[in-house]
Design an enzyme around this catalytic site. Structure first.
Site: not given
Ligand code: PBG
Length: 328
Positions: A196, A249
């Site tokens: 991530k 992601k």
């Molecule tokens: C929670 C989370 C996030 C996303 C998915 N789970 C946000 C972040 O890390 O700030 C982002 C998903 C998206 O942008 O569609 N931590």
């Protein structure tokens, strides 16, 4: 290969042949739809930063899931928008918290017809919007593991089919696997967001989930987008700790990472086509600068081509409707 013996266009003249020799395809079974769930009744509230997306109360979530299933989308990933927040996110560790409440309702209605993945993280539940417990102005890793594992247990009890920890704390897969197994939830899968990146593409999501940090950023836990070797280590650790499927992601700017993880590890991959990727496309297509459905299909196929088995996408329903309407 020599011209004129080799003429690659010979494979492109006939539509049936073109379809026959495709490397990858998209079908509704590959798509997972994100759903934002809010407290209250009869709420379907537009998300300003994500045109075409809504926050749903539990009753309206059920209605939305019926529409998904009618269009052959049988899996969702759920995010909660609670009425109250606290310092550590512990508010999420109760069966009365919005997501467990929603999952138990969904499971009553849909049983095994809907596969429900629960995002595991604290940022939607903390007053400061960081993903864990703050000590000395930073998220403390090992204290945060405690809330993550209690949140996971509550989600498992509510009927979640898989848990997707998205916090990026070290060691979370291990503690979550342990608490699940110690409570007879050995059948519940863990789909960690192993890779991530710290990404500006999450901007619209944070508006949607009301989870933007009110101080600092997430750079001490999410990955630096200048790195790629690190992604290999993250996945290796998570597999060793018990990950069943790896989530990567964002997707579009990270196809190289998806490809590398696919080559290196024998494990299913889900790519997350995130909020900023969605909103960029929607904004451009709303202006007729690009053709929305053609562009998203091209993007989703590129994600498949790079090695993803499935894709979490806010475009899931529109793509499924398009596939259905076109008998694909
Ligand atoms: C929670 C989370 C996030 C996303 C998915 N789970 C946000 C972040 O890390 O700030 C982002 C998903 C998206 O942008 O569609 N931590």
């Amino acid at each position: 290969m020599k011209f004129p013996l080799t003429r690659l266009r010979r494979l492109r003249y006939n539509k049936i042949l073109r379809n026959m020799i495709e490397d990858v395809s998209i079908n509704a079974a590959d798509l997972i739809c994100p759903v934002f769930i809010t407290e209250g009744q009869n709420i379907k509230e537009p998300i300003e930063s994500m045109p075409g997306q809504f926050r749903y109360s539990i009753d309206r979530t059920i209605e939305f899931c019926n529409e998904l299933i009618d269009n052959k989308i049988n899996s969702i990933i759920v995010f909660g928008i609670p009425n109250k927040k606290d310092e550590t996110g512990e508010i999420s560790c109760s069966s009365n918290s919005i997501v467990p409440k929603a999952i138990s309702e969904l499971k009553k209605v849909f049983e095994d017809k809907l596969f429900v993945i629960a995002d595991v993280c604290n940022c939607e539940y903390t007053t400061h919007g960081q993903c864990g417990t703050i000590i000395d102005n930073d998220v403390d890793n090992d204290l945060t593991l405690k809330t993550l594992s209690s949140q996971s247990l509550v989600l498992a009890k509510s009927g979640a089919d898989a848990l997707a920890p998205s916090d990026m704390m070290d060691g979370r897969v291990k503690v979550i696997r342990e608490i699940l197994d110690n409570n007879k939830f050995e059948k519940i899968a863990i789909f960690p967001y192993s890779v991530k990146y710290n990404s500006a593409f999450y901007g619209p999501f944070r508006e949607a989930a009301k989870s933007a940090p009110n101080f600092g950023d997430r750079k001490t836990y999410q990955m630096n987008f200048k790195n790629s070797e690190e992604a290999i280590n993250e996945v290796k650790l998570d597999i060793n700790e018990g990950a069943d499927v790896i989530i990567i992601k964002p997707a579009i700017s990270y196809l190289d990472i998806i490809y590398r993880i696919k080559q290196k590890f024998n494990v299913p991959i889900i790519a997350y086509n995130v909020s900023g990727e969605y909103t960029m496309l929607k904004s451009a297509s709303a202006n007729n600068f690009i053709n929305g459905i053609e562009t998203i299909l091209e993007i989703l196929h590129s994600i498949k081509r790079s090695g993803a088995n499935a894709i979490i996408s806010y475009h899931a329903l529109e793509v499924a409707k398009y596939l259905k309407a076109n008998d694909l």
